[in-house]
Motif scaffolding. Sequence first.
Motif, short mmCIF file in Angstrom:
data_model
loop_
_atom_site.label_atom_id
_atom_site.label_comp_id
_atom_site.label_asym_id
_atom_site.label_seq_id
_atom_site.Cartn_x
_atom_site.Cartn_y
_atom_site.Cartn_z
N THR A 139 39.11 43.32 -94.59
CA THR A 139 38.84 44.52 -95.38
C THR A 139 37.41 44.43 -95.90
OG1 THR A 139 39.62 43.50 -97.44
CG2 THR A 139 41.26 44.58 -96.05
N VAL A 140 37.10 45.25 -96.88
CA VAL A 140 35.73 45.23 -97.42
C VAL A 140 35.44 43.95 -98.19
CG1 VAL A 140 35.50 47.73 -97.53
CG2 VAL A 140 36.48 46.50 -99.48
N ASN A 141 36.46 43.21 -98.59
CA ASN A 141 36.19 42.01 -99.38
C ASN A 141 37.12 40.84 -99.06
OD1 ASN A 141 38.58 42.88 -100.52
ND2 ASN A 141 37.70 43.35 -102.53
N HIS A 142 37.83 40.89 -97.94
CA HIS A 142 38.72 39.78 -97.61
C HIS A 142 39.00 39.73 -96.12
CE1 HIS A 142 41.91 36.82 -97.83
NE2 HIS A 142 42.72 37.65 -97.20
N THR A 143 38.97 38.51 -95.58
CA THR A 143 39.35 38.30 -94.19
C THR A 143 40.32 37.13 -94.14
OG1 THR A 143 37.16 38.99 -93.43
CG2 THR A 143 38.53 37.78 -91.87
N PRO A 144 41.50 37.29 -93.56
CA PRO A 144 42.44 36.18 -93.47
C PRO A 144 41.95 35.14 -92.45
CG PRO A 144 43.27 38.07 -92.25
CD PRO A 144 42.04 38.54 -92.98
N VAL A 145 41.92 33.89 -92.87
CA VAL A 145 41.45 32.81 -92.00
C VAL A 145 42.54 31.74 -91.94
CG1 VAL A 145 39.71 31.02 -91.65
CG2 VAL A 145 39.04 33.25 -92.59
N TYR A 146 42.85 31.29 -90.74
CA TYR A 146 43.89 30.28 -90.56
C TYR A 146 43.24 29.01 -90.01
CZ TYR A 146 46.61 34.52 -91.04
OH TYR A 146 47.11 35.71 -91.51
N PRO A 147 43.07 28.00 -90.87
CA PRO A 147 42.35 26.78 -90.47
C PRO A 147 42.87 26.15 -89.19
CG PRO A 147 42.65 26.79 -92.84
CD PRO A 147 43.43 27.97 -92.31
N ARG A 148 44.18 26.12 -89.01
CA ARG A 148 44.74 25.48 -87.81
C ARG A 148 44.34 26.23 -86.54
NH1 ARG A 148 50.97 24.27 -89.37
NH2 ARG A 148 50.68 26.25 -90.46
N GLU A 149 44.24 27.57 -86.64
CA GLU A 149 43.82 28.35 -85.48
C GLU A 149 42.36 28.09 -85.14
OE1 GLU A 149 45.65 30.36 -83.40
OE2 GLU A 149 47.23 29.29 -84.46
N VAL A 150 41.53 27.94 -86.18
CA VAL A 150 40.11 27.63 -85.96
C VAL A 150 39.97 26.29 -85.23
CG1 VAL A 150 37.92 27.08 -87.08
CG2 VAL A 150 39.33 28.97 -87.94
N VAL A 151 40.68 25.28 -85.72
CA VAL A 151 40.59 23.95 -85.13
C VAL A 151 41.22 23.92 -83.74
CG1 VAL A 151 41.20 21.52 -85.41
CG2 VAL A 151 40.55 22.88 -87.41
N ARG A 152 42.32 24.64 -83.56
CA ARG A 152 42.96 24.70 -82.24
C ARG A 152 41.99 25.24 -81.21
NH1 ARG A 152 44.73 28.45 -79.11
NH2 ARG A 152 44.41 30.07 -80.68
N ARG A 153 41.25 26.29 -81.58
CA ARG A 153 40.28 26.87 -80.64
C ARG A 153 39.15 25.89 -80.36
NH1 ARG A 153 39.54 29.31 -76.15
NH2 ARG A 153 37.76 30.74 -76.08
N ALA A 154 38.72 25.14 -81.37
CA ALA A 154 37.67 24.13 -81.16
C ALA A 154 38.12 23.08 -80.15
CB ALA A 154 37.31 23.48 -82.50
N ILE A 155 39.37 22.67 -80.25
CA ILE A 155 39.90 21.68 -79.32
C ILE A 155 39.96 22.26 -77.91
CG2 ILE A 155 41.91 20.27 -78.72
CD1 ILE A 155 40.30 19.30 -81.16
N GLU A 156 40.38 23.52 -77.79
CA GLU A 156 40.44 24.17 -76.48
C GLU A 156 39.07 24.20 -75.80
OE1 GLU A 156 44.09 27.40 -77.18
OE2 GLU A 156 42.00 28.07 -77.13
N LEU A 157 38.03 24.43 -76.60
CA LEU A 157 36.68 24.52 -76.05
C LEU A 157 35.99 23.16 -75.96
CD1 LEU A 157 35.45 27.73 -77.94
CD2 LEU A 157 36.05 27.55 -75.52
N GLU A 158 36.71 22.12 -76.38
CA GLU A 158 36.16 20.75 -76.41
C GLU A 158 34.89 20.69 -77.26
OE1 GLU A 158 35.70 19.48 -72.36
OE2 GLU A 158 37.85 19.34 -72.03
N ALA A 159 34.94 21.40 -78.38
CA ALA A 159 33.80 21.42 -79.29
C ALA A 159 33.82 20.17 -80.18
CB ALA A 159 33.83 22.67 -80.16
N ALA A 160 32.64 19.63 -80.43
CA ALA A 160 32.52 18.48 -81.33
C ALA A 160 32.28 18.91 -82.76
CB ALA A 160 31.38 17.57 -80.86
N ALA A 161 31.74 20.12 -82.92
CA ALA A 161 31.42 20.62 -84.26
C ALA A 161 31.51 22.14 -84.28
CB ALA A 161 30.02 20.16 -84.67
N ILE A 162 31.59 22.68 -85.47
CA ILE A 162 31.66 24.14 -85.62
C ILE A 162 30.80 24.57 -86.81
CG2 ILE A 162 33.93 24.43 -84.59
CD1 ILE A 162 35.16 24.46 -87.37
N ILE A 163 30.38 25.83 -86.76
CA ILE A 163 29.73 26.48 -87.90
C ILE A 163 30.57 27.71 -88.23
CG2 ILE A 163 27.68 27.69 -88.75
CD1 ILE A 163 26.01 26.02 -86.82
N LEU A 164 31.04 27.78 -89.45
CA LEU A 164 31.80 28.93 -89.92
C LEU A 164 30.83 30.01 -90.39
CD1 LEU A 164 34.42 27.00 -92.11
CD2 LEU A 164 34.51 27.46 -89.65
#
Length: 221
Positions: A139-164
Amino acid sequence: MQAIQARLLGGEGALLGDADLLTVLLGAAMPARHDPDVLAGEAIARFGSFAGLLAAPLRELQGFAGFGAHSLAAIKLLHEAALRLSRARMQNETVLTDSARLIGYLTAVLAREKIEQFRVLFLDAEDRLIADEAQARGTVNHTPVYPREVVRRAIELEAAAIILVHNHPSGDPTPSPEDLSMTAQVVEAARVLGVTVRDHVIVGNGRWTSFSEQGLLDGRH
């Protein structure tokens, strides 16, 4: 307009003003229009600059009198081309060595968004860009973020690091308590699986906040 086109073809594009560049673009997209220079001047006055015009949301462009389907498509095509060129350059370099380029890219993507958008830049072991993906829109002031989904995607891409990354449509990039808490949760979830959170950048209107620079990555400040 032919003189402006000649300067572009002669490699003098960097010397042209914003209105001149837009005149050429509109002239190509709207060949039947006899006064693209007038429309270009009005558009630059409305959006502030050529860059501001390219980054404007489609709904704002559609509300500007004079832009038709062809001109809108040309503007968004050029914007997407510019973003892809910027991403391609970052993929060949260590992202964090040129903070100005990174902030410039993130600003181009998010600064004029009217709702919050959460993105993640996935990096390899040498901090080169693997992918930049939008994870959620809110919305104009909130975005739902799910940490496990972020990390799951990092593992899928074989990423060593991320920038939020996310934007504050209010224009004020000051982190909220929710931003700090969410960041701490992602940092912890990523740490467990060996992924490093390099930064969390909040983009405002001409301003930004880097959690790394402010010492906020642990979310306890």
